[in-house]
Design an enzyme around this catalytic site. Sequence first.
Site, PDB file in Angstrom:
ATOM      1  CB  SER A   9      -0.913   0.126   1.207  1.00 59.11           C
ATOM      2  OG  SER A   9      -1.476   1.340   1.451  1.00 59.11           O
ATOM      3  CG  HIS A  34      -3.970  -1.532  -1.327  1.00 63.08           C
ATOM      4  ND1 HIS A  34      -5.139  -2.257  -1.745  1.00 63.08           N
ATOM      5  CD2 HIS A  34      -4.315  -0.673  -0.388  1.00 63.08           C
ATOM      6  CE1 HIS A  34      -6.065  -1.949  -1.080  1.00 63.08           C
ATOM      7  NE2 HIS A  34      -5.724  -0.970  -0.236  1.00 63.08           N
ATOM      8  CG  ASP A  36      -5.191   2.284   1.482  1.00 63.06           C
ATOM      9  OD1 ASP A  36      -5.987   1.539   1.101  1.00 63.06           O
ATOM     10  OD2 ASP A  36      -3.974   1.859   1.801  1.00 63.06           O
ATOM     11  CG  MET A  38      -8.321   7.085   2.914  1.00 65.89           C
ATOM     12  SD  MET A  38      -7.489   6.967   4.552  1.00 65.89           S
ATOM     13  CE  MET A  38      -6.645   5.230   4.353  1.00 65.89           C
ATOM     14  CG  HIS A  67      -9.233   0.219  -0.223  1.00 60.10           C
ATOM     15  ND1 HIS A  67      -8.805  -0.179   1.031  1.00 60.10           N
ATOM     16  CD2 HIS A  67     -11.020  -0.014   0.073  1.00 60.10           C
ATOM     17  CE1 HIS A  67      -9.643  -0.425   1.922  1.00 60.10           C
ATOM     18  NE2 HIS A  67     -10.887  -0.200   1.460  1.00 60.10           N
ATOM     19  CG  MET A  69     -11.413   3.025   2.491  1.00 61.88           C
ATOM     20  SD  MET A  69      -9.882   3.032   3.234  1.00 61.88           S
ATOM     21  CE  MET A  69      -8.614   3.094   1.915  1.00 61.88           C
ATOM     22  CG  MET A 138     -11.733  -3.099   5.037  1.00 59.96           C
ATOM     23  SD  MET A 138     -10.193  -2.605   4.305  1.00 59.96           S
ATOM     24  CE  MET A 138      -9.325  -1.763   5.353  1.00 59.96           C
ATOM     25  N   GLY A 143      -9.018   3.854   7.442  1.00 61.85           N
ATOM     26  CA  GLY A 143      -8.770   5.112   7.448  1.00 61.85           C
ATOM     27  C   GLY A 143      -7.300   5.611   7.834  1.00 61.85           C
ATOM     28  N   GLY A 145      -3.230   3.897   8.102  1.00 63.53           N
ATOM     29  CA  GLY A 145      -2.218   2.753   8.210  1.00 63.53           C
ATOM     30  C   GLY A 145      -1.637   2.496   9.510  1.00 63.53           C
ATOM     31  CG  ASP A 176      -6.246  -3.243   3.219  1.00 69.14           C
ATOM     32  OD1 ASP A 176      -5.003  -2.869   3.470  1.00 69.14           O
ATOM     33  OD2 ASP A 176      -7.118  -2.308   2.285  1.00 69.14           O
ATOM     34  N   GLY A 178      -2.979  -4.206   9.083  1.00 66.59           N
ATOM     35  CA  GLY A 178      -2.208  -4.928  10.183  1.00 66.59           C
ATOM     36  C   GLY A 178      -1.721  -6.213   9.575  1.00 66.59           C
ATOM     37  N   GLY A 198       0.954  -2.016   4.000  1.00 70.55           N
ATOM     38  CA  GLY A 198       1.552  -0.985   3.839  1.00 70.55           C
ATOM     39  C   GLY A 198       2.964  -0.582   4.780  1.00 70.55           C
TER      40      GLY A 198
END
Length: 218
Positions: A9, A34, A36, A38, A67, A69, A138, A143, A145, A176, A178, A198
């Site tokens: 990510s 990837h 993210d 947002m 992705h 969000m 998820m 929201g 990383g 996706d 952690g 990430g």
Amino acid sequence: MKHLLVAPSLLACDLSRVAEEVADAVAGGADRLHFDVMDGVFVPNLTFGPALCAAVRRHTSVPLDAHLMVADPDPLVAPFAAAGTNLLSVHVETVRHLHRTLTAIREAGMRPGVALNPATSLATLEEVWTWCDFILLMTVNPGFGGQSFIPDCYDKLRRLRALADQKGWPGEIAVDGGVDAGNASRLKDLGADVLVAGTAVFGQGDRRRAIAALRGDV
Ligand code: DX5
Ligand code: ZN
């Protein structure tokens, strides 16, 4: 044995040096990249849009996976397609007409994916399986990383894999949030096809080693 895909990510990379970061991850074995996206509304953070995909597209041929969000993904489908994005996922929690949106993504030439928050039931997928090519499970609240994997998501992944197999669904299950070298092999064993990571890639000095560690190759 299926090859476990790793999708670093870019949220965790040094965006001021994005071309070098991308080159490093790709040289290190990244299967896709990837993004993210947002909007500060669906999630409490604001990142980047299709312009970053377009910029990265000029530097690599690996698949780009965005992705979304965002509260309203529909107006973004065409711009992400034009930016050279290959996979586009939207959140089931925010899309009002999921069939329409997933169809639009496919018609725009991208592979549609459905993202599910940790608190969202797998039952929401019941009508959706055949409309999407992948599910983005998820394993943190979206929201940010660098958050910790939510342990209850192991069982959710196990149940998702069982449902997908029972239906003979040919798509991919991506995990996706952690994901790190400490939980990657468990996630693979539970049926993940793709690991999005990430911090566990861009937070490490040696990206080749970091990606190999996620695959269980070191
Ligand atoms: C969370 C994002 C994730 C995140 C992963 O909102 O969807 O893709 O960037 O970052 P790490 O791997 O650091 O949890
Ligand atoms: Zn993501």
